[in-house]
Design a protein around this motif. Structure first.
Motif, PDB file in Angstrom:
ATOM      1  N   SER A 125       0.815  -1.216   0.000  1.00  0.00           N
ATOM      2  CA  SER A 125       0.000   0.000   0.000  1.00  0.00           C
ATOM      3  C   SER A 125       0.843   1.257   0.000  1.00  0.00           C
ATOM      4  CB  SER A 125      -0.942  -0.002   1.206  1.00  0.00           C
ATOM      5  OG  SER A 125      -0.213  -0.099   2.414  1.00  0.00           O
ATOM      6  N   THR A 126       2.166   1.150   0.221  1.00  0.00           N
ATOM      7  CA  THR A 126       3.027   2.323   0.212  1.00  0.00           C
ATOM      8  C   THR A 126       3.616   2.591  -1.167  1.00  0.00           C
ATOM      9  OG1 THR A 126       5.064   1.128   0.804  1.00  0.00           O
ATOM     10  CG2 THR A 126       3.632   1.851   2.607  1.00  0.00           C
ATOM     11  N   PHE A 127       3.429   1.676  -2.118  1.00  0.00           N
ATOM     12  CA  PHE A 127       3.972   1.857  -3.458  1.00  0.00           C
ATOM     13  C   PHE A 127       3.037   2.696  -4.314  1.00  0.00           C
ATOM     14  CE2 PHE A 127       6.498  -1.731  -2.095  1.00  0.00           C
ATOM     15  CZ  PHE A 127       7.733  -1.478  -2.673  1.00  0.00           C
ATOM     16  N   ASP A 128       3.607   3.292  -5.356  1.00  0.00           N
ATOM     17  CA  ASP A 128       2.816   4.103  -6.265  1.00  0.00           C
ATOM     18  C   ASP A 128       1.828   3.225  -7.036  1.00  0.00           C
ATOM     19  OD1 ASP A 128       4.498   6.069  -5.433  1.00  0.00           O
ATOM     20  OD2 ASP A 128       5.483   6.382  -7.369  1.00  0.00           O
ATOM     21  N   PHE A 129       0.587   3.734  -7.212  1.00  0.00           N
ATOM     22  CA  PHE A 129      -0.338   3.094  -8.137  1.00  0.00           C
ATOM     23  C   PHE A 129       0.281   3.143  -9.538  1.00  0.00           C
ATOM     24  CE2 PHE A 129      -3.780   4.851  -5.171  1.00  0.00           C
ATOM     25  CZ  PHE A 129      -3.816   3.678  -4.430  1.00  0.00           C
ATOM     26  N   LEU A 130       0.129   2.077 -10.285  1.00  0.00           N
ATOM     27  CA  LEU A 130       0.785   1.969 -11.578  1.00  0.00           C
ATOM     28  C   LEU A 130      -0.240   1.669 -12.662  1.00  0.00           C
ATOM     29  CD1 LEU A 130       3.431   1.933 -13.162  1.00  0.00           C
ATOM     30  CD2 LEU A 130       3.724  -0.470 -12.532  1.00  0.00           C
ATOM     31  N   ASP A 131      -0.474   2.643 -13.541  1.00  0.00           N
ATOM     32  CA  ASP A 131      -1.355   2.474 -14.693  1.00  0.00           C
ATOM     33  C   ASP A 131      -2.747   2.012 -14.252  1.00  0.00           C
ATOM     34  OD1 ASP A 131      -1.742   2.724 -17.420  1.00  0.00           O
ATOM     35  OD2 ASP A 131      -1.208   0.648 -17.851  1.00  0.00           O
ATOM     36  N   VAL A 132      -3.295   2.706 -13.249  1.00  0.00           N
ATOM     37  CA  VAL A 132      -4.574   2.307 -12.658  1.00  0.00           C
ATOM     38  C   VAL A 132      -5.737   2.906 -13.436  1.00  0.00           C
ATOM     39  CG1 VAL A 132      -6.047   2.606 -10.627  1.00  0.00           C
ATOM     40  CG2 VAL A 132      -3.675   1.896 -10.361  1.00  0.00           C
ATOM     41  N   ALA A 133      -6.757   2.078 -13.714  1.00  0.00           N
ATOM     42  CA  ALA A 133      -7.976   2.545 -14.366  1.00  0.00           C
ATOM     43  C   ALA A 133      -8.968   3.059 -13.341  1.00  0.00           C
ATOM     44  CB  ALA A 133      -8.596   1.419 -15.193  1.00  0.00           C
TER      45      ALA A 133
END
Length: 813
Positions: A142-150
């Motif tokens: 949950s601390t990582f960046d969202f990546l290519d999220v729709a």
């Protein structure tokens, strides 16, 4: 910063430079996951109410789902800077997130999920995080960046009859953009103050008539928000890199096979704290912070936490990597769809911390590196029919965690930790070099059958029962060995004042906890169409959080033997009640949803202290009862194509109903033992062995929370390009909350409001350029307050980000 990832940033910037209208191609028709509008003020619902969600493992409009659910589109995530779960809580009021470092992170919904501030691999998370149907068991994700999220769906309440892993508090269902058979691309570059640089890019297209691929990359870096005068470095920085690749194979109509892999790395110098205040405890005055600091000629670098200065002297590192691979098969079989999701995930954690929270060499090394492997297999069949819709599935989960801990004390430890009436307090060699080595291992296996049916009794009335059968098996290893500064083992039963002082800091222990259990969950939902665009539902759910094992040590009995009766923790048992309405009005330009809820928990898993094992040491066990109740409202309005606004609010009353053997707050800790208990914060008096905090509020929970936003736009031309100017505002508010498991006068965080603003121009061809300000009014606020061990009265904190600003350029082609 350990790594600037310049190569990734340059590559992404290059991709952005090529994403011009001259090279742009027509974008494909949006998929269901992409139907939310581009407006960053989007409430998660389109103006006509046709946003598609997959909360119940089938495509449905959000207004037809009898679940309290918040939906956040990918554009809103990008434009508001909510690029991880921690920032997402500003858009979803009943989502609480706290993190002192990636491992010590947890997401709670309505006050439930994981005990605040308690890290123990032997207990489960109550909020499930799913990315493209794959369960992420580690809260570090949950601390990582969202990546290519729709889009992201935040489901509130138990979801165990719908999802593979049981989730008692809710689920965060993340859908990424999928490979397409029409060429498309996205690129984004952001620069800001504090050296902030974030670059994202994604490209998708066909490799053949039946094979498509998508590749996405994200890189984030920013200077730290604290300055460490000891090291001369800015700390608590951001240094993230994420990669995701997907292959989609469609050999025939009705058959999709998706192979996905991802890798994410963080390598910041993190996570440090600042001095906030001191508060008197019941420890003798000469053993409290002011006297101890004076005795060691120590003065903190700043007593104003918002000077953002610290002097912690141990090495800091929050380096970790997480990733994995998955294979998802979706096959239309008969009237429904058969889905198989096979996944492997890993997490490697390499921390270094300063556990005395000062610039003194008290604890000089504190590190607990760990490695996790996780395997999951889910198979489910879902069918949507006129009279009957259902989903049935099976889920298998296996997790292995290995941890190698080390904690070492330094030359200031003796004076800080030993009573000055003891001559050993003035001998630095007593505790200098004292080292504990902790070896831990966990094997966690879970098997489940689950299902949920929707019987459409009439066009208006639907009855929806659900059932889950779950089997859990856990086994672990806990082994702590202690050595003095000369490398000699420190053993239980050793005699002499020197060994007694050392054993008071670290006690060796070894045991192997294990257990297994069966559990049954069920729920029933009734929903009714009260009229056109007016929908009501009511739910009852009986569910559980699986049993746990103590992976951080248990009390020793009077003879020094581990109290093995404390090695396992009973499962939590939940009774959940909820009712709600969903409605749209004004030709579906407006949306109003309301839910009320109550959840009663018995055998709540928490840190307790009692004397049943001949000791008053804290350990993980069960509190008798907890209750959370309240209501949530979501309002969205789009009066025209020019204006879009939303307001979300929640009232949450989350309290311990019966918890009579809780750890005491610092003002009631540190004193002697005896029948006469001193007043809170009175030095040199007696303290209770444990405290009754029944009726008090759960930590981390604000009674009132809001998120709100508006965006307005005006069609225009700029440099010969048609498009629109727009201005947006997004705000959030949360009332005060306790930052200590047992509420303390010293650890309440005052309520605060944060405001983000943006102003930009976007073209009809997919270009978007905007400036932004986050925490526009530079509100000083805390993300958490900490009560270090030792009962010295020291309170430290993690301060929230100051005002930040920057410029973002985006392109779609």
């Amino acid at each position: 910063m350990h790594s600037k990832t310049f190569g990734a940033i340059i590559a992404l910037a290059t991709a952005f430079a090529f994403a011009t209208p001259a090279t742009a191609q027509a974008a494909p028709e949006p998929s269901a996951a992409d139907t939310s509008p581009d407006s960053a003020a989007d409430s998660g619902e389109t103006g006509n109410g046709e946003l598609i969600v997959t909360a119940r493992r089938r495509d449905e409009t959000v207004q037809d789902v009898p679940i309290a659910i918040s939906v956040v589109g990918g554009e809103q995530i990008d434009n508001t800077g909510a690029f991880n779960v921690g920032r997402l809580q500003q858009l979803a009021p009943t989502l609480q997130f706290y993190s002192s470092n990636p491992r010590n992170s947890a997401a709670n919904i309505r006050g439930l999920g994981a005990p605040f501030g308690l890290t123990n691999d032997g207990i489960e998370q109550g909020v499930g995080i799913y990315v493209d149907d794959v369960y992420y068991s580690r809260a570090a994700s949950s601390t990582f960046d969202f990546l290519d999220v729709a889009q992201i769906e935040v489901l509130r309440g138990p979801q165990g009859t719908l999802y593979g892993k049981n989730t008692t508090a809710g689920a965060i269902n993340i859908t990424t953009r999928q490979p397409t058979f029409t060429f498309e691309g996205r690129a984004e570059l952001t620069i800001g103050n504090l050296g902030f640089t974030q670059a994202k890019a994604a490209i998708s297209g066909p490799l053949s008539d039946t094979l498509a691929a998508r590749l996405a990359i994200s890189s984030t870096s920013r200077h730290g928000t604290l300055f460490n005068v000891t090291s001369g470095n800015r700390i608590n920085e951001q240094d993230n890199l994420g990669l995701r690749a997907q292959l989609l194979w469609q050999p025939a109509d009705g058959l999709e096979v998706t192979l996905a892999g991802d890798f994410n790395r963080q390598d910041p110098e993190c996570c440090g704290t600042v001095y906030v205040r001191t508060g008197l405890t019941q420890r003798a005055l000469n053993r409290q912070y002011a006297a101890l600091s004076a005795a060691l000629n120590y003065q903190v670098v700043s007593t104003n936490p918002f000077d953002r200065l610290t002097d912690i002297d141990a090495d800091l590192n929050a380096g970790n990597s997480i990733g994995g691979a998955s294979l998802r098969i979706k096959w239309d079989v008969g009237p429904g769809t058969l889905t198989s999701v096979t996944a492997w995930r890993f997490w490697d954690w390499k921390p270094e911390n300063d556990r005395d929270f000062t610039g003194l060499p008290i604890v000089t090394r504190s590190q607990n590196p760990s490695q996790q492997d996780q395997y999951t297999q889910e198979i489910r069949y879902a069918q949507s029919g006129r009279a009957l819709s259902f989903v049935v599935g099976a889920f298998a989960y296996h997790q292995r965690i290995d941890t190698q801990g080390l904690e070492q004390h330094g030359p200031a430890s003796s004076r800080w930790n030993i009573n000055p009436s003891n001559p050993l307090a003035f001998d630095p060699t007593v505790l200098d070099g004292l080292t504990a080595f902790n070896t831990q291992a966990l094997s966690n296996t879970s098997l489940a059958l689950f299902g949920q049916a929707s019987w459409h009794v009439t066009d208006a009335l639907t009855i929806q029962p659900g059932l889950r059968v779950n089997h859990d098996r856990k086994s672990g290893v806990y082994d702590r060995q202690v050595f003095d500064g000369q490398g000699q083992p420190v053993l239980l039963g050793a005699t002499g004042a020197r060994r007694a002082a050392q054993l008071a800091i670290f006690s060796p222990q070894s045991y192997r906890p294990s257990g297994s259990d069966w559990n049954l969950s069920y729920d029933l939902t009734l929903s009714y169409e009260l009229g056109s665009d007016l929908f009501a539902y009511a739910t009852y759910a009986k569910t559980f959080k699986s049993f746990g094992i103590n992976q951080n040590g248990v009390p020793n009995d009077a003879s020094g033997v581990p109290a093995l009766a404390a090695q396992t923790i009973l499962p939590e048992s939940l009774n959940h009640y909820e009712a709600g309405i969903k409605t749209q009005f004004w030709d579906r330009r407006g949306t109003f949803n309301l839910s009320i809820f109550r959840t009663d928990i018995s055998n709540y898993q928490a840190q307790v202290i009692n004397g049943q094992f001949g000791t008053v040491r804290g350990y993980l066990a069960n509190a008798d009862a907890v209750r959370t109740q309240g209501f949530e409202a979501d309002f969205a309005l789009r009066p025209s194509d020019r204006v879009n606004l939303y307001l979300r609010g929640a009232y949450t009353d989350a309290t311990y109903r019966r918890f009579i053997d809780a750890p005491c707050p610092p003002e009631l800790s540190g004193g002697g033992s005896g029948a006469v208990i001193g007043a809170p914060g009175t030095p040199g008096t007696n303290s209770p062995a444990f405290c009754d905090i029944s009726g008090q509020r759960l930590p981390g929970v604000s009674k009132y929370s809001l998120s709100y936003g508006v965006e307005i736009n005006q069609p225009a031309e700029l440099f010969g390009k048609s498009g629109e100017f727009y201005a947006g505002l997004d705000g959030s508010y949360r009332s005060d909350w306790s930052s200590n498991p047992s509420p303390s006068a010293y650890s309440w965080i005052n309520g605060y409001a944060l405001t983000n603003m943006r102003l930009g121009f976007r073209t009809d061809e997919g270009l978007d350029l905007f400036g932004w300000v986050r925490n526009a009014f530079d509100v000083n606020h805390y993300e958490a307050l900490n009560v270090p061990g030792g009962n010295t009265g020291l309170i430290t904190g993690q301060v929230g980000d100051p005002r930040t600003w920057g410029l973002t350029a985006k392109a779609q082609f």
